[in-house]
Design an enzyme around this catalytic site. Structure first.
Site, PDB file in Angstrom:
ATOM      1  N   CYS A   1       0.837  -1.193   0.000  1.00 28.08           N
ATOM      2  CA  CYS A   1       0.000   0.000   0.000  1.00 28.08           C
ATOM      3  C   CYS A   1       0.880   1.254   0.000  1.00 28.08           C
ATOM      4  O   CYS A   1       1.449   1.592  -1.030  1.00 28.08           O
ATOM      5  CB  CYS A   1      -0.973  -0.043   1.172  1.00 28.08           C
ATOM      6  SG  CYS A   1      -2.442   0.956   0.868  1.00 28.08           S
TER       7      CYS A   1
ATOM      8  N   HIS B   1      -3.641  -5.047   0.421  1.00 27.03           N
ATOM      9  CA  HIS B   1      -3.081  -5.577   1.678  1.00 27.03           C
ATOM     10  C   HIS B   1      -3.130  -7.109   1.715  1.00 27.03           C
ATOM     11  O   HIS B   1      -4.071  -7.681   2.269  1.00 27.03           O
ATOM     12  CB  HIS B   1      -3.859  -5.024   2.870  1.00 27.03           C
ATOM     13  CG  HIS B   1      -3.598  -3.573   3.124  1.00 27.03           C
ATOM     14  ND1 HIS B   1      -2.540  -3.137   3.884  1.00 27.03           N
ATOM     15  CD2 HIS B   1      -4.234  -2.476   2.688  1.00 27.03           C
ATOM     16  CE1 HIS B   1      -2.542  -1.815   3.920  1.00 27.03           C
ATOM     17  NE2 HIS B   1      -3.559  -1.381   3.205  1.00 27.03           N
TER      18      HIS B   1
ATOM     19  N   GLU C   1      -1.484  -9.066   3.528  1.00 29.88           N
ATOM     20  CA  GLU C   1      -1.222  -9.629   4.857  1.00 29.88           C
ATOM     21  C   GLU C   1      -2.476 -10.148   5.542  1.00 29.88           C
ATOM     22  O   GLU C   1      -2.416 -11.036   6.389  1.00 29.88           O
ATOM     23  CB  GLU C   1      -0.523  -8.598   5.760  1.00 29.88           C
ATOM     24  CG  GLU C   1      -1.359  -7.386   6.186  1.00 29.88           C
ATOM     25  CD  GLU C   1      -1.290  -6.201   5.230  1.00 29.88           C
ATOM     26  OE1 GLU C   1      -1.024  -6.435   4.018  1.00 29.88           O
ATOM     27  OE2 GLU C   1      -1.512  -5.054   5.659  1.00 29.88           O
TER      28      GLU C   1
HETATM   29  N1  GLN Z   1      -1.803   6.851   2.946  1.00 26.66           N
HETATM   30  C1  GLN Z   1      -1.894   6.131   1.712  1.00 26.66           C
HETATM   31  C2  GLN Z   1      -3.257   6.325   1.049  1.00 26.66           C
HETATM   32  O1  GLN Z   1      -4.188   6.739   1.677  1.00 26.66           O
HETATM   33  C3  GLN Z   1      -1.608   4.656   1.928  1.00 26.66           C
HETATM   34  C4  GLN Z   1      -2.618   3.991   2.816  1.00 26.66           C
HETATM   35  C5  GLN Z   1      -2.151   2.646   3.317  1.00 26.66           C
HETATM   36  O2  GLN Z   1      -0.965   2.331   3.264  1.00 26.66           O
HETATM   37  N2  GLN Z   1      -3.053   1.855   3.842  1.00 26.66           N
HETATM   38  O3  GLN Z   1      -3.407   6.059  -0.103  1.00 26.66           O
END
Ligand code: GLN
Length: 543
Positions: A388, A514, A516
């Site tokens: 992410c 994600h 994970e």
């Molecule tokens: N802050 C970034 C976004 O909002 C990544 C978010 C995250 O890593 N969950 O896109």
């Protein structure tokens, strides 16, 4: 009729109630039963989405985009229970629903009260999880400790349900602590008091699970039984294991926890197939070496902030035959004129890391340090996994250090940059309203041929969960790829970049989702597996 098990905790918090509930769920599944897991959280937040990772640990995201308590991550790792918005019940949600109904006039002028209106709402939600015909057992974990003001409505709902469903269909499993005092003596008094507190709520525990340094002996169990109205053979120990929490299902099985629970619920005991858990433990014991993985993020003080990431690395290590040593690096320490080699390379305390992982995160602090870590991994050809935010960091590094755009950034961190390589989508900017603009929950990604993620999954189309607001900025696609960055995966319509990959690098992969959240000890996630495998190979190549 399906069966209900209410898992509560007493004496103090952090006894491992989530792991105990999940382990029981895992064992019942080993006996061929279909299990559902529910978490009741007494806090007033509607969901965990607004809670700080520093305070509360990670936010676990479900397929349907619910931002839930991290305990649901335990359920996902131990059991096959489908998890959605319905499996996480908070005081905030319950009151929100009841107040809405009141405003709609649905209570027909009656006074709206904790009993029966709040408790009915809780009961309705708990029963809804068990309504599918294929469900055998619903395990309901009540957060908090008995005696807390906040958990009273949930305990009252449990009391009513146990009474209505009948003792053959509903069971109270209570977790307590048996502390050891000077001289090594084990004390049962806190457990006696904790069961009294349950009885004051009108609930007689049928099973006790005692957290203790070692397996309780027969006489201690008899003593506890005598004081608590619990059968001696229903007093179990959750002792401290020096292996892994994933051994707890086997620890419970050896004590016949599942047999006693099923006997009390009148379920005929079926043969237990524990092969998946046993072979997991064999892999655990067979590991001969270890790899050092540098986690470069911002919420480093609290282990729970990146819980699912750490667990997924551990699972991957089991599959790759290595232990995973976590080297937690606060990215803000990599800023200024600090040489990344001193924290990640040969000069680092404990030696060089074999792989770098940049996990998810929000906010500006520590971003430059993450970009420097990514550059270091890219240039030193050390395996890198960006999740992410960690993928967005790869894109920022490529802009700054390959294309030479010193101000390349995400508009989350620098809204005025001339090179917004990560930004909001047009339609999000129009809304000008942050609430509700987050991309949440599961969606589809298609991988390009000859990419590392495709090789890892072995499938072109996959579904993973998202929780972010910003995206790879499509206006820079051409310049980024002309300079060599690989765009490895897209949404099916090609409109969003879901994965990037470094060229000429052993394993440098970023994903906007994600992974994970879907890793299990009994089956590691393919991206984590390949990342840890390449870190292991990198280590072998170096020595
Ligand atoms: N802050 C970034 C976004 O909002 C990544 C978010 C995250 O890593 N969950 O896109």
């Amino acid at each position: 009729m399906n069966k209900y098990i209410f898992v509560t905790g007493g004496v103090c918090s952090s006894l491992g109630k989530g792991v105990a509930a999940s382990s029981l769920g895992a064992l019942l599944e080993c006996r061929g039963l279909s299990v559902r897991m529910v978490k009741c959280d007494p806090y007033i937040n509607v969901d965990a989405g607004t809670m700080s990772p520093y305070q509360h640990g990670e936010v676990y995201v479900t397929d349907d985009g619910a931002e839930t308590d991290l305990d649901l991550g335990n359920y996902a790792r131990f059991t096959r229970s489908p998890l959605s918005r319905a499996n996480s019940i908070t005081t905030g949600q319950v009151y929100d629903a009841v107040i809405r109904k009141e405003r709609e006039g649905r209570y027909l002028g009656r006074t709206v009260q904790v009993i029966p209106h709040i408790t009915d709402e809780i009961k309705g939600r708990i029963l809804a999880v068990g309504k599918d015909a294929d469900v055998d057992v619903v395990i309901v974990e009540v957060g908090g400790t008995v005696g807390d003001i906040e958990s009273i409505p949930f305990l009252e709902a449990a009391r009513q349900l146990i009474h209505e469903l009948g003792p053959q269909n509903a069971l109270s499993v209570h977790l307590t602590l048996i502390p050891e005092v000077a001289g090594g003596e084990l004390k049962t008094k806190p457990t006696q008091h904790s069961v009294k507190a349950m009885q004051e709520q009108g609930i007689q525990p049928g099973v006790l699970i005692c957290r203790a340094p070692a397996l309780l002996d027969e006489s201690t169990r008899r003593k506890i039984a005598l004081f608590t109205n619990v059968d001696p053979d229903a007093v179990f120990t959750s002792y401290n294991v020096d292996t892994t929490i994933y051994e707890i299902p086997l620890v419970f099985f050896d004590q016949k926890v599942d047999q006693v629970v099923l006997r009390k619920l009148g379920v005929e005991s079926r043969h237990a197939d524990l092969s998946a858990w046993k072979s997991m433990m064999e892999k655990f014991r067979a590991r001969k070496s270890s790899v050092r993985i540098g986690i470069v993020g911002k919420y480093m003080e609290l282990h729970d902030s990146y819980k699912s990431v750490y667990e997924a690395l551990f699972h991957a290590g089991l599959e790759c035959g290595v232990g995973v040593e976590l080297v937690k690096v606060d990215s803000s320490k990599l800023e200024g004129d600090v040489d990344p080699d001193t924290l990640l390379g040969a000069e680092a305390p404990g030696g060089a890391v074999d792989g770098v992982l940049v996990p998810g995160g929000f906010g500006q602090r520590g971003i430059d340090g993450m970009v420097r870590a990514a550059r270091w991994a890219r240039e030193s050809k050390v395996p890198y996994f960006g999740i992410c935010l960690g993928m967005q960091i790869m894109v920022i590094d490529w802009g700054r250090n390959v294309l030479g755009w010193q101000d390349a950034d995400s508009t989350e961190f620098n809204p005025d940059t001339k090179h917004p390589v990560v930004s909001l989508l047009e339609e999000q900017i129009d809304v000008k309203n942050y609430g509700g603009t987050m991309r949440l929950g599961k969606s589809e990604t298609d991988f390009e041929p000859k990419t590392k993620p495709l090789a890892a999954y072995g499938e072109k189309t996959i579904w993973e969960r998202h929780r972010h607001r910003y995206e790879f900025a499509n206006v820079f696609r051409k310049e980024m790829t002309d300079a060599g960055l690989k765009l490895a995966g897209f949404t099916p319509d090609g409109s969003l970049v879901e994965s990037v990959e470094w060229p000429d690098h052993p394993w440098g992969v970023g994903v906007q989702f994600h992974p994970e959240f879907k890793s299990k000890p009994t089956s590691a996630h393919p991206l984590f597996r390949e990342f840890v495998a390449s870190s292991r190979d990198h280590k072998a190549g170096r020595s």
